[in-house]
Design a protein around this motif. Structure first.
Motif, PDB file in Angstrom:
ATOM      1  N   PRO A  16      43.345  29.442  36.855  1.00 20.45           N
ATOM      2  CA  PRO A  16      42.529  29.811  36.110  1.00 20.45           C
ATOM      3  C   PRO A  16      41.166  30.319  35.817  1.00 20.45           C
ATOM      4  CG  PRO A  16      42.738  27.751  35.831  1.00 20.45           C
ATOM      5  CD  PRO A  16      43.356  28.249  36.831  1.00 20.45           C
ATOM      6  N   GLY A  17      41.157  31.814  35.107  1.00 23.77           N
ATOM      7  CA  GLY A  17      39.610  32.590  35.771  1.00 23.77           C
ATOM      8  C   GLY A  17      39.981  33.266  36.966  1.00 23.77           C
ATOM      9  N   ARG A  18      40.888  33.060  37.348  1.00 26.99           N
ATOM     10  CA  ARG A  18      40.482  34.058  38.773  1.00 26.99           C
ATOM     11  C   ARG A  18      40.521  35.724  38.635  1.00 26.99           C
ATOM     12  NH1 ARG A  18      42.985  32.050  44.310  1.00 26.99           N
ATOM     13  NH2 ARG A  18      41.814  34.714  44.788  1.00 26.99           N
ATOM     14  N   GLN A  19      40.125  36.367  39.045  1.00 29.25           N
ATOM     15  CA  GLN A  19      40.532  37.740  38.840  1.00 29.25           C
ATOM     16  C   GLN A  19      39.984  38.853  40.871  1.00 29.25           C
ATOM     17  OE1 GLN A  19      38.067  40.541  36.315  1.00 29.25           O
ATOM     18  NE2 GLN A  19      38.976  38.399  34.211  1.00 29.25           N
ATOM     19  N   VAL A  20      40.754  39.449  40.668  1.00 30.55           N
ATOM     20  CA  VAL A  20      41.090  40.452  41.898  1.00 30.55           C
ATOM     21  C   VAL A  20      40.810  41.691  40.997  1.00 30.55           C
ATOM     22  CG1 VAL A  20      43.269  40.021  41.888  1.00 30.55           C
ATOM     23  CG2 VAL A  20      42.246  40.523  44.722  1.00 30.55           C
ATOM     24  N   ARG A  21      39.957  42.894  42.413  1.00 31.58           N
ATOM     25  CA  ARG A  21      39.809  44.380  42.140  1.00 31.58           C
ATOM     26  C   ARG A  21      40.789  44.724  43.256  1.00 31.58           C
ATOM     27  NH1 ARG A  21      36.219  46.038  44.128  1.00 31.58           N
ATOM     28  NH2 ARG A  21      35.521  47.549  42.358  1.00 31.58           N
ATOM     29  N   GLY A  46      44.872  38.862  35.461  1.00 29.41           N
ATOM     30  CA  GLY A  46      43.865  38.235  36.474  1.00 29.41           C
ATOM     31  C   GLY A  46      43.085  39.332  37.368  1.00 29.41           C
ATOM     32  N   VAL A  47      44.009  40.731  37.294  1.00 28.98           N
ATOM     33  CA  VAL A  47      44.550  41.687  38.317  1.00 28.98           C
ATOM     34  C   VAL A  47      43.531  43.288  37.336  1.00 28.98           C
ATOM     35  CG1 VAL A  47      45.436  43.389  39.041  1.00 28.98           C
ATOM     36  CG2 VAL A  47      46.551  41.312  39.082  1.00 28.98           C
ATOM     37  N   GLU A  48      42.736  43.971  38.590  1.00 32.81           N
ATOM     38  CA  GLU A  48      41.553  44.817  37.957  1.00 32.81           C
ATOM     39  C   GLU A  48      42.343  45.679  37.973  1.00 32.81           C
ATOM     40  OE1 GLU A  48      37.373  46.079  36.054  1.00 32.81           O
ATOM     41  OE2 GLU A  48      37.630  44.275  37.195  1.00 32.81           O
ATOM     42  N   VAL A  49      42.983  46.842  37.937  1.00 33.03           N
ATOM     43  CA  VAL A  49      43.182  47.787  38.958  1.00 33.03           C
ATOM     44  C   VAL A  49      41.518  48.249  38.425  1.00 33.03           C
ATOM     45  CG1 VAL A  49      44.876  49.708  39.219  1.00 33.03           C
ATOM     46  CG2 VAL A  49      45.793  47.945  38.042  1.00 33.03           C
ATOM     47  N   VAL A  50      41.139  49.028  39.921  1.00 34.59           N
ATOM     48  CA  VAL A  50      39.901  49.787  40.024  1.00 34.59           C
ATOM     49  C   VAL A  50      39.925  50.861  40.329  1.00 34.59           C
ATOM     50  CG1 VAL A  50      38.419  47.429  40.055  1.00 34.59           C
ATOM     51  CG2 VAL A  50      39.161  49.264  41.934  1.00 34.59           C
ATOM     52  N   GLY A  51      41.254  51.565  41.038  1.00 39.05           N
ATOM     53  CA  GLY A  51      41.595  53.517  41.579  1.00 39.05           C
ATOM     54  C   GLY A  51      42.507  52.933  41.415  1.00 39.05           C
ATOM     55  N   VAL A 139      49.286  39.878  45.838  1.00 35.34           N
ATOM     56  CA  VAL A 139      48.109  40.260  46.035  1.00 35.34           C
ATOM     57  C   VAL A 139      46.496  38.885  45.667  1.00 35.34           C
ATOM     58  CG1 VAL A 139      46.413  40.782  43.980  1.00 35.34           C
ATOM     59  CG2 VAL A 139      48.578  42.471  43.909  1.00 35.34           C
ATOM     60  N   PHE A 140      46.861  37.768  45.090  1.00 37.75           N
ATOM     61  CA  PHE A 140      46.285  36.444  44.725  1.00 37.75           C
ATOM     62  C   PHE A 140      46.120  36.451  46.348  1.00 37.75           C
ATOM     63  CE2 PHE A 140      45.911  37.717  40.342  1.00 37.75           C
ATOM     64  CZ  PHE A 140      44.490  37.161  39.879  1.00 37.75           C
ATOM     65  N   ARG A 141      47.420  35.466  46.784  1.00 37.11           N
ATOM     66  CA  ARG A 141      47.444  35.594  48.704  1.00 37.11           C
ATOM     67  C   ARG A 141      47.162  36.034  48.968  1.00 37.11           C
ATOM     68  NH1 ARG A 141      51.029  31.329  48.114  1.00 37.11           N
ATOM     69  NH2 ARG A 141      52.621  31.103  46.409  1.00 37.11           N
ATOM     70  N   VAL A 142      46.789  37.506  49.133  1.00 36.71           N
ATOM     71  CA  VAL A 142      46.630  38.322  50.683  1.00 36.71           C
ATOM     72  C   VAL A 142      44.910  38.817  50.013  1.00 36.71           C
ATOM     73  CG1 VAL A 142      46.300  40.250  51.281  1.00 36.71           C
ATOM     74  CG2 VAL A 142      49.074  40.319  50.676  1.00 36.71           C
ATOM     75  N   GLN A 143      44.342  38.519  48.633  1.00 35.87           N
ATOM     76  CA  GLN A 143      43.209  38.061  48.672  1.00 35.87           C
ATOM     77  C   GLN A 143      42.658  37.125  49.280  1.00 35.87           C
ATOM     78  OE1 GLN A 143      41.736  37.046  44.810  1.00 35.87           O
ATOM     79  NE2 GLN A 143      39.555  38.121  44.845  1.00 35.87           N
ATOM     80  N   ASP A 144      43.511  35.764  49.565  1.00 37.28           N
ATOM     81  CA  ASP A 144      42.719  34.670  50.078  1.00 37.28           C
ATOM     82  C   ASP A 144      43.438  34.202  51.772  1.00 37.28           C
ATOM     83  OD1 ASP A 144      42.342  33.063  47.571  1.00 37.28           O
ATOM     84  OD2 ASP A 144      44.171  32.288  47.299  1.00 37.28           O
TER      85      ASP A 144
END
Length: 236
Positions: A16-21, A46-51, A139-144
């Motif tokens: 909870p509370g995690r975000q990924v750009r 928790g996913v922010e699409v920035v581009g 996406v979160f797993r790849v971030q990790d």
């Protein structure tokens, strides 16, 4: 995205509370819009699409400017394909403090496409049949730093890298862009130019241009020689 994807690694998912750009790279605007709608509700996912980007040059520009944690990367892109994006973003991937990690998201499940982007530095490869929930988790797993694959695609990578020796590099194949490889496979399977154009959502003239480029790069004279060349490499 309707069928459930599967990951190659075990994990607890995102807390909870995690975000990924994230940056979306795909040459189909409607698909990018669909992915954005599916995963981009930041307060919920928790996913922010920035581009977003639709070709290689745009992708490199946007990724460099936004420095996302994860890039969802299509394999077949104008300008050289996903492998070219990976090559040009190599310094960002190797940044020890703020690494940009790549997850291939493609309609293709061809072994050469999977192995090509993994060799290029992508952390995983999922097909466009993946569900929205599984894509968010991926996406979160790849971030990790995990490696993530859709069903059966992990086998391609394991087979390619199982031996202690590095996989052989086909210098002729490496001269071709991802799109040229796709056209090559379809030509070798006996598809007419119009059929290829319809399947790849490009014009017949563009198909002709790709075929001419393939013949030139491989130093072949006609589609019959091209078919024999592809068959010998088990691309058909």
């Amino acid at each position: 995205m309707t069928e459930q994807g599967a990951q190659a690694t075990e994990g607890q998912g995102h807390g909870p509370g995690r975000q990924v750009r994230v940056v979306l790279v795909d040459d189909h605007r409607m698909f990018r819009t669909g992915v954005q709608a599916e995963i981009g509700q930041t307060a919920v996912t928790g996913v922010e699409v920035v581009g977003e980007a639709a070709d290689v040059d745009q992708a490199v520009t946007v990724i460099t400017a936004t420095r996302p944690e994860v890039v969802l990367l299509d394999v077949h892109l104008p300008g050289g394909g996903g492998v070219e994006v990976l090559r040009r973003c190599a310094p960002l991937m190797s940044d020890a403090e703020r690494p940009v990690r790549f997850l291939a998201l493609s309609v293709s499940d061809a072994a050469e496409d999977v192995i090509g982007v993994i060799r290029g530095g992508a952390r995983g490869y999922v097909t466009k049949t993946i569900t929205g929930a599984d894509l968010i988790d991926s996406v979160f797993r790849v971030q990790d730093g995990d490696a993530v694959f859709s069903p059966r695609l992990a086998g391609f990578v394991l087979d390619a890298f199982a031996s202690t020796d590095a996989p052989p590099v086909d210098e002729d194949m490496d001269r071709l862009t991802q799109r040229e490889r796709e056209v090559l496979r379809l030509i070798a399977r006996g598809y007419a130019y119009k059929e290829i154009a319809k399947q790849l959502f490009i014009s017949v003239k563009t198909v002709e241009s790709h075929v001419s480029a393939v013949l030139r790069k491989l130093q072949l004279s006609n589609r019959h020689e091209l078919t024999r060349w592809a068959t010998a490499r088990r691309l058909v």
